[in-house]
Design a protein around this motif. Structure first.
Motif, PDB file in Angstrom:
ATOM      1  N   VAL A 256     -61.260 147.691  93.158  1.00 51.07           N
ATOM      2  CA  VAL A 256     -61.438 146.252  93.166  1.00 51.07           C
ATOM      3  C   VAL A 256     -61.418 145.759  94.604  1.00 51.07           C
ATOM      4  CG1 VAL A 256     -60.435 144.082  92.393  1.00 51.07           C
ATOM      5  CG2 VAL A 256     -60.352 146.080  90.928  1.00 51.07           C
ATOM      6  N   LEU A 457     -61.042 143.623  85.869  1.00 53.75           N
ATOM      7  CA  LEU A 457     -60.341 143.740  87.155  1.00 53.75           C
ATOM      8  C   LEU A 457     -61.108 142.998  88.249  1.00 53.75           C
ATOM      9  CD1 LEU A 457     -59.116 147.452  87.030  1.00 53.75           C
ATOM     10  CD2 LEU A 457     -57.778 145.376  86.685  1.00 53.75           C
ATOM     11  N   ASP A 458     -62.452 143.115  88.221  1.00 47.57           N
ATOM     12  CA  ASP A 458     -63.264 142.354  89.179  1.00 47.57           C
ATOM     13  C   ASP A 458     -63.051 140.854  89.000  1.00 47.57           C
ATOM     14  OD1 ASP A 458     -64.347 144.430  90.545  1.00 47.57           O
ATOM     15  OD2 ASP A 458     -66.130 144.598  89.269  1.00 47.57           O
ATOM     16  N   ALA A 461     -59.846 139.797  90.622  1.00 48.66           N
ATOM     17  CA  ALA A 461     -59.972 139.712  92.086  1.00 48.66           C
ATOM     18  C   ALA A 461     -60.723 138.435  92.461  1.00 48.66           C
ATOM     19  CB  ALA A 461     -60.708 140.935  92.604  1.00 48.66           C
ATOM     20  N   VAL A 484     -55.416 147.031  91.997  1.00 43.95           N
ATOM     21  CA  VAL A 484     -55.402 145.579  91.862  1.00 43.95           C
ATOM     22  C   VAL A 484     -54.159 144.902  92.464  1.00 43.95           C
ATOM     23  CG1 VAL A 484     -54.334 145.282  89.588  1.00 43.95           C
ATOM     24  CG2 VAL A 484     -56.266 143.827  90.245  1.00 43.95           C
TER      25      VAL A 484
END
Lengths: 528, 315
Positions: A256, A457-458, A461, A484
């Motif tokens: 990430v 997870l992206d 972020a 992360v």
């Protein structure tokens, strides 16, 4: 001749295509991994080999086991085969055993179904089998009940049931998914031992490519009911001919792009927190005992910081989370958010609680299925003193849904209309809408497929780039925590053993427990 | 297990104590003076006062409660105002009709429900299941007194196999007693059996979806074997709960059936005692019913723990 040969297996359930021309083979002493994302048909393939398909299933193709065709085998003959020559281990050790029978009875039953021996002989055999899977009689007598065992121990009982008759083929469906990393490592080692000992073939179903790489001789990658790539594990990992294999691999290794954390400014402060549970007495006149779930835990979490909390099940992660959320009182210590206590005067402080939100593992279970998405995600707004109404509220809902990658139209839908990944997005939207300063993720991506997990997870972020958000990320999955978080806390038996910058801790663990955890976790990059 | 049982026993005693206070208080607050009622409208005040003194009604509430409870503990339920005989005797005569009738009916309900429920669950969605479910629908819907009269018409009046009502007493032999209780027991049992069948079936079907049932099949057990060996015991918990409730209904709610069959049971006794304002009888019979029901629930609690080891661990 292969031990198990599946040829062009196709399968429909109520006219829906589930499997399409699936072919693979398992040899004796060979470990074959069936991998792919949920819905790819891994489990149903295993169930067709076991002859345990649901009603209304139409099958074509060939399944040959030891020279015998299985698909047209009559049920009584299949009953003689199951548990005797082909055995199976399932995913959920917590529920795979009958709760009202002793482990001895359950293992002995597997023997007495197939062999005409006395009760006593069957129990002796059961004791030996349990000993073989690492549950020695002295510690785990035959009259132990499943609820007296941990998840890993229960999985050993399930394995004992499966191998009691020394089957030629063992099928293991996600046997370690529900287990901690260290337990996973020991259970996988046990399975590997048994394969060599018994000259067994092992068909293991797993979505975890790291497990596959360390463990399997052959790999079969499935997507949407089809085999897209198959071959010896090293060859498949080297070549990765099919784009799906490559995307699976990439998603598993997904890194990430986390924005740099802002300058340290205290947000959450946990100081010397201890939480003790009372346990009922075990004997007639025994005293009630106390169990210290969290002991003298202290840490700080700064504004905009992402902190990971790792540890095995039972280490106190959930208890600590409940205390931070102000759901439980603590026996000693103080937890403050922005300088104010989350729990004071025997009651949680709503004004403080409002500034944190939580996202759980199973989004479906945490939503009321009869409410529309708009109502579901707007729920935290009622915590505030004058919640927005009408157009302002609608606009806020639409904006939040867009922020998590959904559309404003989704507000009018019900939760069952969404996939697992979308549901987790809705859960995140619910956490975001009241503009909290801290979001706690409690195993929030553990149940998701690797590709969906990478997207979530992206998203996380992305969100902390746009908003001043701090995360407390609780997970047993070390690779996720590594990608992360900025800082990590390692917890064992109610205490924090080690804390520090995530990369530093992962590359140079100081505490032996951290080292053990990292060693036990299977890795995708280097096979053993 | 011992700890669990002691816990339950303690809660049993407490329940009984609370029940006795509630029953006594409720009977106390019912308006109307027993002595005045017994002597009729023309009675002179001093006669009423004398009777009140004789019956012990002039004492304070707490003193009378104590007398009542300590009496009961020694098997002395006091004197009936109307029958002028010890209440204990009245009850003793009738409980030997009501209790066997309730147990007989419960026995029949269980004997019908278990095979029917197991059969329906094992043939889920097929003709056998649908027929059993249809039959239970009818069983639940039919009022038991109507069914009782129907049975009297067929078996007593038409076929003349049994008498239409009455109870010869156990001194006429076990066979004669059972024969007299059979039609009433069947009429009581049928709706209960229907309910129990439905509960057992749905409880079993819930179990079929459990992971351990899949483990059982993977061991090599056939569908039927796994149902018997693994699903049944796990499915018993809700069934036991219903059996406990049904016993309560059968012991106290048999009154209509007792009327239809002219059975001298507790239901009729309490009905007559209420009409005659014979409060000491009402009090005692109600207390006895409560006692029986609480004891049955205690037994059910112990049975839960015998079935499910997880309950023994708690307490």
């Amino acid at each position: 001749m292969s031990l198990l040969a599946v040829d062009n297996l196709s399968l429909q359930i109520n006219d829906t295509d589930i499997l399409h021309d699936v072919s693979f083979a398992v040899q004796p002493r060979e470990i074959v991994a069936l991998t792919g994302e949920s819905g790819s048909g891994k489990s149903i393939t295993a169930l067709s080999v076991m002859g345990l398909l649901p009603q209304g299933t139409v099958v074509s193709g060939q399944v040959q086991f030891d020279g015998q065709s299985l698909l047209d085998l009559p049920e009584p003959a299949f009953c003689r085969l199951r548990g005797n020559d082909i055995a199976m281990v399932f995913q959920e050790p917590m529920t795979a055993l009958n709760p009202v029978q002793t482990i001895g009875a359950q293992v002995a039953e597997a023997i007495r179904i197939h062999q005409r021996i006395t009760r006593r002989a069957a129990w002796t055999h059961a004791a030996k089998t349990l000993d073989r899977v690492g549950l020695p009689n002295a510690q785990f007598p035959l009259n132990t009940y499943p609820h007296q065992l941990s998840g890993g121990q229960r999985q050993r009982v399930v394995i004992a049931i499966a191998i009691a008759m020394r089957p030629k083929l063992l099928i293991a469906d996600e046997p370690t998914t529900a287990l901690d990393v260290t337990t996973q490592a020991t259970v996988l080692a046990l399975l590997k031992d048994l394969v060599a000992d018994f000259d067994m073939g092992l068909l293991i179903i797993t979505h975890d490519l790291a497990v596959v790489r360390q463990f399997a001789d052959q790999i079969v990658v499935m997507q949407k009911g089809q085999v897209v790539e198959a071959g010896p594990t090293e060859v498949v990992f080297d070549q990765m001919r099919h784009p799906y294999t490559r995307s699976l691999f990439a998603a598993s290794q997904h890194q990430v792009d986390l924005p740099a954390p802002p300058k340290p400014a205290p947000l959450l402060s946990v100081k010397d927190v201890t939480r003790i549970y009372k346990r009922p007495a075990q004997t007639l006149f025994g005293k009630a005992t106390a169990f210290t779930a969290v002991q003298d835990v202290s840490f700080e979490l700064h504004k905009g910081e992402r902190v990971g909390l790792v540890g095995e099940s039972g280490c106190g992660k959930s208890t600590l989370t409940r205390a931070i959320l102000g759901l439980d009182a603590t026996q000693s210590g103080e937890i403050t958010l922005g300088g104010l206590p989350v729990f004071s005067g025997n009651a949680p402080q709503h004004s403080v609680q409002r500034k944190m939100q939580v996202v759980f593992q199973d989004p479906y279970g945490s939503f009321n299925p009869r409410h529309k998405v708009a109502r579901l995600i707007a729920e935290p707004l009622y915590l505030s003193d004058n919640p927005p109404q009408g157009a302002v509220r609608a606009e806020l809902i639409a904006q939040t849904l867009q922020d998590v990658g959904l559309t404003p139209e989704d507000a009018e839908k019900y939760i069952h209309e969404f996939s697992g990944g979308q549901r987790q997005r809705i859960a995140i939207a619910r956490a975001l809408i009241s503009e909290p300063e801290l979001i706690i993720f409690d195993e929030a991506v553990s149940a998701l497929d690797v590709s969906v997990r990478a997207q979530i997870l992206d998203l996380l972020a992305d969100l902390c780039r746009k908003r001043p958000l701090a995360y407390l990320f609780i997970s047993h999955d070390l690779s996720v925590v590594r990608s992360v978080t900025d800082r990590v806390l390692v917890m064992q038996a109610g205490k924090i053993m080690e804390q520090g910058q995530t990369e530093t801790v992962f590359q140079d663990p100081k505490h032996p427990y951290t080292k053990a955890l990292l060693d036990a976790a299977p890795r995708l990059d280097s096979p053993v | 297990m011992i700890r669990y049982s002691l816990h339950r026993a303690l809660s049993l005693i407490l329940s009984l104590l609370v029940a006795s206070v509630v029953i006594f208080t409720v009977i106390e607050v019912i308006p109307g003076d027993t002595a005045a009622f017994m002597l009729g409208v023309n009675a002179r005040p001093d006669t009423i006062a004398a009777l009140r003194a004789e019956l012990g009604l002039d004492q304070g509430g707490f003193a009378r409660y104590l007398t009542w409870v300590t009496g009961m503990l020694q098997g002395d339920f006091g004197q009936s105002y109307t029958y002028r005989t010890p209440v204990a005797e009245l009850i003793a005569d009738r409980i030997w009709v009501s209790l066997p009738l309730a147990l007989y009916a419960l026995f029949l309900a269980v004997v019908i429900a278990f095979p029917a429920g197991l059969y329906a669950a094992s043939r889920r969605g097929r003709l056998g299941d649908i027929s059993v479910m249809g039959a239970t629908q009818i069983g639940v819907a039919i009022p038991n007194f109507w069914f009782a009269m129907l049975m009297v018409l067929v078996f007593a009046i038409h076929l003349r196999w049994v008498s239409a009502g009455g109870f010869p007493g156990w001194d006429q032999g076990l066979g004669a007693g059972i024969k007299a209780l059979t039609l009433p027991a069947i009429s009581l049992a049928l709706p209960q059996a229907a309910i129990l069948t439905r509960v057992l079936r749905s409880s079993l079907l819930d179990m079929l979806g459990e992971d351990f049932m899949r483990t059982a099949r993977a061991k090599g057990l056939s569908r039927r074997q796994s149902l018997w060996r693994h699903a049944l015991r796990n499915a018993l918990i809700p069934v036991l709960t219903i059996i406990g409730l049904q016993f309560a209904f059968l012991i106290a709610g048999g009154i209509v059936i007792e009327q239809v069959f002219f059975l001298p049971g507790l239901g009729r006794l309490i009905f007559q005692a209420i009409s005659a304002r014979d409060l000491i009888v009402v009090e005692s019979v109600v207390m006895l019913l409560v006692f029986l029901i609480i004891v049955v629930n205690f037994i059910i609690d112990i049975a839960y723990a015998a079935i499910d080891p997880r309950l023994r661990a708690r307490a």
